[in-house]
Every structure is written in structure tokens, then in C-alpha cells.
Motif scaffolding. Structure first.
Motif, PDB file in Angstrom:
ATOM      1  N   LEU A 145       0.816  -1.203   0.000  1.00  0.00           N
ATOM      2  CA  LEU A 145       0.000   0.000   0.000  1.00  0.00           C
ATOM      3  C   LEU A 145       0.860   1.268   0.000  1.00  0.00           C
ATOM      4  O   LEU A 145       0.634   2.188  -0.802  1.00  0.00           O
ATOM      5  CB  LEU A 145      -0.889  -0.035   1.250  1.00  0.00           C
ATOM      6  N   SER A 146       1.840   1.315   0.880  1.00  0.00           N
ATOM      7  CA  SER A 146       2.633   2.542   0.933  1.00  0.00           C
ATOM      8  C   SER A 146       3.538   2.658  -0.291  1.00  0.00           C
ATOM      9  O   SER A 146       3.878   3.755  -0.722  1.00  0.00           O
ATOM     10  CB  SER A 146       3.426   2.621   2.232  1.00  0.00           C
ATOM     11  N   LYS A 147       3.897   1.517  -0.875  1.00  0.00           N
ATOM     12  CA  LYS A 147       4.687   1.559  -2.116  1.00  0.00           C
ATOM     13  C   LYS A 147       3.843   2.202  -3.237  1.00  0.00           C
ATOM     14  O   LYS A 147       4.328   3.045  -3.986  1.00  0.00           O
ATOM     15  CB  LYS A 147       5.076   0.124  -2.482  1.00  0.00           C
ATOM     16  N   TYR A 148       2.564   1.814  -3.318  1.00  0.00           N
ATOM     17  CA  TYR A 148       1.682   2.445  -4.311  1.00  0.00           C
ATOM     18  C   TYR A 148       1.569   3.940  -4.014  1.00  0.00           C
ATOM     19  O   TYR A 148       1.554   4.770  -4.925  1.00  0.00           O
ATOM     20  CB  TYR A 148       0.263   1.862  -4.280  1.00  0.00           C
ATOM     21  N   GLY A 149       1.456   4.270  -2.713  1.00  0.00           N
ATOM     22  CA  GLY A 149       1.298   5.675  -2.309  1.00  0.00           C
ATOM     23  C   GLY A 149       2.447   6.530  -2.836  1.00  0.00           C
ATOM     24  O   GLY A 149       2.239   7.650  -3.307  1.00  0.00           O
ATOM     25  N   LEU A 150       3.661   5.979  -2.773  1.00  0.00           N
ATOM     26  CA  LEU A 150       4.835   6.724  -3.264  1.00  0.00           C
ATOM     27  C   LEU A 150       4.720   7.012  -4.755  1.00  0.00           C
ATOM     28  O   LEU A 150       4.988   8.130  -5.213  1.00  0.00           O
ATOM     29  CB  LEU A 150       6.104   5.881  -3.062  1.00  0.00           C
ATOM     30  N   LEU A 151       4.302   5.989  -5.493  1.00  0.00           N
ATOM     31  CA  LEU A 151       4.219   6.157  -6.953  1.00  0.00           C
ATOM     32  C   LEU A 151       3.078   7.106  -7.318  1.00  0.00           C
ATOM     33  O   LEU A 151       3.206   7.932  -8.232  1.00  0.00           O
ATOM     34  CB  LEU A 151       4.045   4.789  -7.623  1.00  0.00           C
TER      35      LEU A 151
END
Ligand SMILES: Cc1cc2nc3c(=O)[nH]c(=O)nc-3n(C[C@H](O)[C@H](O)[C@H](O)COP(=O)(O)OP(=O)(O)OC[C@H]3O[C@@H](n4cnc5c(N)ncnc54)[C@H](O)[C@@H]3O)c2cc1C
Length: 382
Positions: free
Chosen positions: A252-258
Motif C-alpha cells: 500500500l505505501s509503495k503504491y502511495g509513493l508512486l
């Protein structure tokens, strides 16, 4: 980052843990990957570093090698890792929970501390050449001998990184006559055991993630069975429910970064974006927020003691949709990535295609939702 503490109690405690972890991370960055170092070997070094700092198995009891905190503490650590673009702890969460929920006391005490520390790496031996979606159709057979031990024969397929693992969480049939779901049992399989052959498969892109596992008269003790005979199906469902939650996996937070990168580029180049791309980015943002809300809800349910159930199929579908649309969009917004050697967005885009297959395909998730949550009849034309 997903700002989880806003939605859960105990926020001061969690915020403290996050701060402590950020400080630790600042002094312990992800080690460089060696030129020829395989990804799992690099990740094992990272895993050991995290463990030495006390950042693995936060929600596992101390007597089993963890820190005796809550699921939310573990999620906060995964979230912080993802928010810094750092990899999470490989496959630990869901295999550890399978052992915690189904393993005997001795298995938990002997196996979990070494799993959490990264001394033993585990792989997952569920799928077979003729049994992926139809897991219940597996044919690997563990025959109980009069003396009590098992002799196992069969083949597993798509076993990720088995060649870098010490143990396999193996599913095998222990009864050829009982209904499929009641006849599958789970075992701890040491991969060094006589009769086990691990054969890596080279994928079209050169990766060696997948393996075939051949089991030829493999001897397993009764004490190596996890849970009772027939518990394998329930254990498998528990395992995949952890594999399907975007918060557990740190996605989830990886998607948030992108998403943030997409937003910044869209603002800077608003006038020159091709037709329709702005609304596609908007859909990614919506997917992301739906996923955040959903993952929080699932985590809250778990904290309240609700057992994993078929709802995890919704988690998996939402995660797959968010991920695939996000990377498709990212390649349009950052077309230079298409030509960049080793471009991260491009390789994540390729891997995102597998999201609708691993952990159960999207069609199977829809079947589960239709049958078990919506209670639709098997054939709606009937
Ligand atoms: C990256 C990756 C890592 C993996 N790692 C592991 C691992 O570590 N351990 C492990 O055990 N497995 C692993 N797998 C295997 C994975 O679990 C299976 O690929 C998956 O369950 C699908 O099974 P299958 O490949 O046999 O496809 P099949 O079951 O043959 O399905 C083929 C197609 O038919 C569709 N289909 C099948 N049945 C139905 C139905 N009843 N209704 C509608 N459509 C249907 C499927 O959706 C799919 O599109 C991994 C897979 C991937 C992609």
C-alpha cells in the motif's frame, strides 16, 4: 504513507514505534545488492538486519521469537518500509501466521524464532502441475505408514525461491477417499531431506523465481505434520488471506509513493499530457484510496479478533486492480522508463501482470465472492 494511526486507538504508542523505526532506518539503510547477488540472498541480508533491530515478528509472542505486540505494530513497520521504497520482510508474515495458528507448541518454539531471524527461509509448496486454482485437486500424497511416519510422493510447481530456502510449507493429501477439502494436510518439509529435488525454472525475462519440487519417497515424521490430518485446507486459506492484504505485504505505501510521483508529474506537465491520461491518473488515485480504506477495515477486523475468511478475495481483487492500473499508467506518465536499463517502474510493471495470478487468480477470487459472500447459485441460468 497511509497514516494508519488516525483510524485506530493507541496512536501515541504507534507513533512512538514509527519514530523509533524511522531513526533506526536512517542508520541502517537497505544494503547495496551485489552485482551477481540473487534477489533472495540480498533480501535475506536485509531481513537479518531488520531482525537484529527487533523489527521482525512484532505481533508474534516473545516465546516464539517475536516482540509480543499487536498486528497494528507489525503493519506500521511494513508501512514505514513501503513508504521508503524499501522491501518488506519476505514471506514471513503469512507463513509465520500459519504456524502460529495451526502448529503445535514444540513446532512454534523450534521453528518460528529461526524463521523470524532469517536463519531459515521458507517457501510455499501448494500449487502443482494439475492443481493451481483447483488446489483441492492436488495429488501429492503423504501415506501414513503403520509405524506412524509418512512417505510422500508427488510434484509441486511455481514454488517461489525454493532453491534459496531451507524449509517448505508443504500441502499433501493424506486421505484418498475423504472429500477433497478434508483430506489435505500440511507439513514442515526440510528441503535437505532425502528424496527432495528442487529444480529452478528460468522465466522468459531471465528470472529464476520459480521452481519445481519433486518428492520421491520422502520420509516425514508425524511430528512434522502441522495441525491435525485434514487441517491443510484451513491452513492454506489462512495463509493466502495474509498474502492478500495490501497492508500486510507493504504494497500500500509503495503504491502511495508512486501515486505521489504521478501527481507531481501531472501537475508539472498538465498541458502536454495525452488525452485521457489525467483521468486515468485520477482513477489510480481513487483505486488507491479505496484500497487504503478497505485495508484499514480488514486490519481493524483482525484486531477485533475476526478470523480470516472469504473477504480476503475482495482484498486481493482490489489490490490487483490498483496495482495493474497504477503501473500501466506510470509507464505512460514516465515513458522514459521504457528505455531505461533496469528501470524500476518497468520491472514493477512486468511483475504487476502476475498479480492477477499469484495468491489465487482474479477469476477464482470472483468465484469465491460470488459463491461464499453473495451466495449466488452455481449456475445463474438454471
Ligand atoms: C509470481 C508467482 C509466484 C507464485 N508463487 C507460488 C509459490 O511460492 N507457491 C505455490 O504453491 N504457488 C505459487 N504460484 C502459483 C499460483 O498460486 C498459481 O499460478 C495460481 O493459483 C493459478 O494456478 P495455475 O497457474 O495452475 O493456473 P490454472 O489453475 O491452470 O488456471 C488457468 C486459467 O484458468 C482460470 N480458471 C481456472 N479455474 C477456473 C474456474 N473454476 N473458473 C474461472 N476461471 C478459472 C484461471 O483464473 C486462469 O486464468 C505463484 C504464481 C505466480 C504468478
Amino acid at each position: 504513507m497511509t497514516d494508519l494511526p488516525l483510524d485506530f486507538g493507541d496512536s501515541a504508542d504507534l507513533e512512538h514505534l514509527r519514530k523509533e523505526f524511522r531513526t533506526w532506518l536512517a542508520g541502517h539503510p537497505l544494503p547495496e545488492r551485489g552485482a551477481d547477488e540473487p534477489i533472495p540472498v540480498h533480501l535475506r541480508r536485509w531481513h537479518r538486519m531488520l531482525h537484529s533491530g527487533g523489527w521482525v515478528g512484532l505481533d508474534v509472542l516473545r516465546e516464539y521469537g517475536g516482540r509480543g505486540l499487536t498486528a497494528l505494530h507489525q503493519v506500521a513497520v511494513s508501512d514505514e518500509l513501503g513508504a521508503r521504497g524499501a522491501p518488506g520482510v519476505p514471506r514471513i508474515g503469512y507463513l509465520a501466521h500459519a504456524l502460529l495458528e495451526f502448529g503445535g507448541e514444540e513446532q512454534r518454539r523450534n521453528l518460528l524464532p529461526r524463521m523470524l531471524s532469517g536463519d531459515d527461509v521458507w517457501c510455499q509448496g501448494f500449487s502443482e502441475p494439475g492443481a493451481g486454482s483447483d488446489l483441492a485437486g492436488m495429488t501429492t500424497y503423504a501415506q501414513r505408514q503403520p509405524s506412524g511416519h509418512y512417505t510422500v510422493n508427488g510434484q509441486k510447481l511455481w514454488t517461489s525461491y525454493a532453491q534459496y530456502s531451507e524449509y517448505c510449507l508443504l500441502l499433501a493429501r493424506t486421505d484418498r477417499t475423504a472429500p477433497a477439502h478434508a483430506s489435505i494436510s500440511a507439513f514442515v518439509l526440510p528441503l535437505s531431506r532425502a528424496g527432495v529435488t528442487v529444480r529452478p525454472l528460468r522465466a522468459a525475462n531471465g528470472d529464476d523465481e520459480f521452481c519445481e519440487l519433486f518428492l520421491d519417497n520422502v520420509h516425514l515424521e508425524q511430528s512434522e505434520r502441522i495441525g491435525a490430518e485434514g487441517d491443510g485446507w484451513a491452513l492454506a486459506m489462512t495463509t493466502v488471506s495474509y498474502e492478500r492484504n495490501a497492508l500486510d505485504t507493504g504494497h500500500l505505501s509503495k503504491y502511495g509513493l508512486l501515486i505521489e510521483r504521478l501527481r507531481r508529474r501531472a501537475h508539472a506537465h498538465r498541458e502536454s499530457l495525452p488525452d485521457g491520461l489525467l483521468s486515468q491518473i485520477g482513477r489510480c488515485v481513487v483505486d488507491y484510496h479505496v484500497l487504503v480504506a478497505h485495508a484499514r477495515r480488514r486490519t481493524a477486523e483482525r484486531l477485533a479478533g475476526k478470523a480470516a475468511g472469504p473477504e480476503s478475495s475482495i482484498d486481493k481483487l482490489l489490490m490487483t486492480r490498483a496495482e495493474q492500473r497504477l503501473y500501466e499508467t506510470a509507464l505512460k506518465v514516465f515513458p522514459e522508463e521504457l528505455y531505461a536499463d533496469g528501470g524500476e517502474v518497468l520491472s514493477d510493471y512486468f511483475y504487476s501482470r502476475a498479480a492477477s495470478v499469484y495468491g489465487g487468480t482474479s477469476q477464482i477470487q470472483r468465484n469465491i465472492i460470488a459463491k461464499r459472500l453473495l451466495r449466488l447459485p452455481a449456475d445463474h441460468r438454471a
